[in-house]
Scaffold this active site. Sequence first.
Site, PDB file in Angstrom:
ATOM      1  N   SER A  83       0.821  -1.207   0.000  1.00 46.58           N
ATOM      2  CA  SER A  83       0.000   0.000   0.000  1.00 46.58           C
ATOM      3  C   SER A  83       0.854   1.256   0.000  1.00 46.58           C
ATOM      4  O   SER A  83       0.548   2.236  -0.682  1.00 46.58           O
ATOM      5  CB  SER A  83      -0.917   0.005   1.223  1.00 46.58           C
ATOM      6  OG  SER A  83      -1.732  -1.149   1.256  1.00 46.58           O
ATOM      7  N   ASN A  84       1.956   1.257   0.768  1.00 44.77           N
ATOM      8  CA  ASN A  84       2.814   2.432   0.850  1.00 44.77           C
ATOM      9  C   ASN A  84       3.683   2.627  -0.386  1.00 44.77           C
ATOM     10  O   ASN A  84       4.322   3.668  -0.532  1.00 44.77           O
ATOM     11  CB  ASN A  84       3.694   2.343   2.104  1.00 44.77           C
ATOM     12  CG  ASN A  84       2.892   2.538   3.357  1.00 44.77           C
ATOM     13  OD1 ASN A  84       2.521   3.642   3.713  1.00 44.77           O
ATOM     14  ND2 ASN A  84       2.589   1.440   4.047  1.00 44.77           N
ATOM     15  N   LYS A 202      -0.027 -10.745   6.815  1.00 45.27           N
ATOM     16  CA  LYS A 202       0.187  -9.382   7.294  1.00 45.27           C
ATOM     17  C   LYS A 202      -1.184  -8.820   7.621  1.00 45.27           C
ATOM     18  O   LYS A 202      -2.032  -8.670   6.731  1.00 45.27           O
ATOM     19  CB  LYS A 202       0.875  -8.509   6.239  1.00 45.27           C
ATOM     20  CG  LYS A 202       1.023  -7.057   6.716  1.00 45.27           C
ATOM     21  CD  LYS A 202       1.351  -6.101   5.598  1.00 45.27           C
ATOM     22  CE  LYS A 202       1.325  -4.663   6.130  1.00 45.27           C
ATOM     23  NZ  LYS A 202       1.441  -3.656   5.056  1.00 45.27           N
ATOM     24  N   SER A 204      -3.210  -5.660   9.006  1.00 45.96           N
ATOM     25  CA  SER A 204      -3.118  -4.221   9.254  1.00 45.96           C
ATOM     26  C   SER A 204      -4.371  -3.652   9.898  1.00 45.96           C
ATOM     27  O   SER A 204      -4.569  -2.438   9.904  1.00 45.96           O
ATOM     28  CB  SER A 204      -2.841  -3.490   7.932  1.00 45.96           C
ATOM     29  OG  SER A 204      -1.620  -3.906   7.372  1.00 45.96           O
ATOM     30  N   GLY A 228       0.848  -5.274  10.988  1.00 48.11           N
ATOM     31  CA  GLY A 228       0.867  -4.403   9.823  1.00 48.11           C
ATOM     32  C   GLY A 228       1.134  -2.952  10.105  1.00 48.11           C
ATOM     33  O   GLY A 228       0.998  -2.113   9.210  1.00 48.11           O
TER      34      GLY A 228
END
Length: 333
Positions: A83-84, A202, A204, A228
Amino acid sequence: MALSTRLALPLRPVLAALRWAAPGQRRALSTPQGQGHKLDLDGIFPPLATPFSPMREVDYARLDGNLHRYASIPFRGLVVLGSNGEYPYLAPQERLEVVSCVRRALPRDRLLLAGSGCESTQATIQLTLSMAEAGADVALVVTPCYYRGAMTSAALVQHYTEVADASPIPVVLYSVPANTGLDLPMEAVVTLAQHPNILGIKDSSGDITRIGLMVHKTRQEDFQVLAGSAGFLLASYALGASGGVCALANILGAPLCQLDRLCREGHWQEARELQHRLIEPNTAVTRRFGIPGLKKAMEWFGYYGGPCRAPLAPLSPPQVEELRGAFSANGWL
């Protein structure tokens, strides 16, 4: 699909396995399905921000510069195209080039996790095969969500099972409800944890009860839970998580690796004090200001952040000051 392409597709997992068979390399030759070997995910993984030039092209030189600085930090590995990394904003060829660039710079004793989740099972399998060929050690597969009303537990189990069956590299599930509006159901996680080519998840969500229950319900499997976010890293470790994929590690990688070490060595008071100082900066570069905030803060610590791709907008001056305050109030600036 052309006949030559159809004939080549079944061979791609075998080729991806063979490329790792050179003597002295860390990973053993896998079966075409990548099964039978479990990698250790213990430690910190920064989900890398993708650097763009002022013209919003991927800046591979800047990426290499950031990687050079990260090499001195004891990360377990790196995550690309999460996502980042502004994964949805990258073209397919850019995604593969980013993975190749990072693989070339990354020591073999550090793992490379690459995002390969797409909306359809077929597209996810195809991209996962390509990520393996580009050098990824593990595929990080986010939940499909466009038709989330139809994403039942059974549908998601079927999706991930087909992907894991076809993948020449291990798979890590990725649940990020803040972006997808969809939590991977607990019953699906417990079922998928039994698959020999699914390493872990993971998570989040920030729901520490869910993380603890996930660790508990998969304790009989060789299944690893990754926190996450840095904001609940200590709490996740206390409940048995293996490691963390933390956006804040792009900026404060060494302190997060220190927190990881303190938890593993049982120095809980020191770990708690350090965790407290990470909560506000973490919130600022995740929920509060997102990727524009993350990239702005990277520049204060000597990394290249640069612009985001539209429609993500840069921070306003008041937002920049608020962001700076989150770091300075906790002794980081």
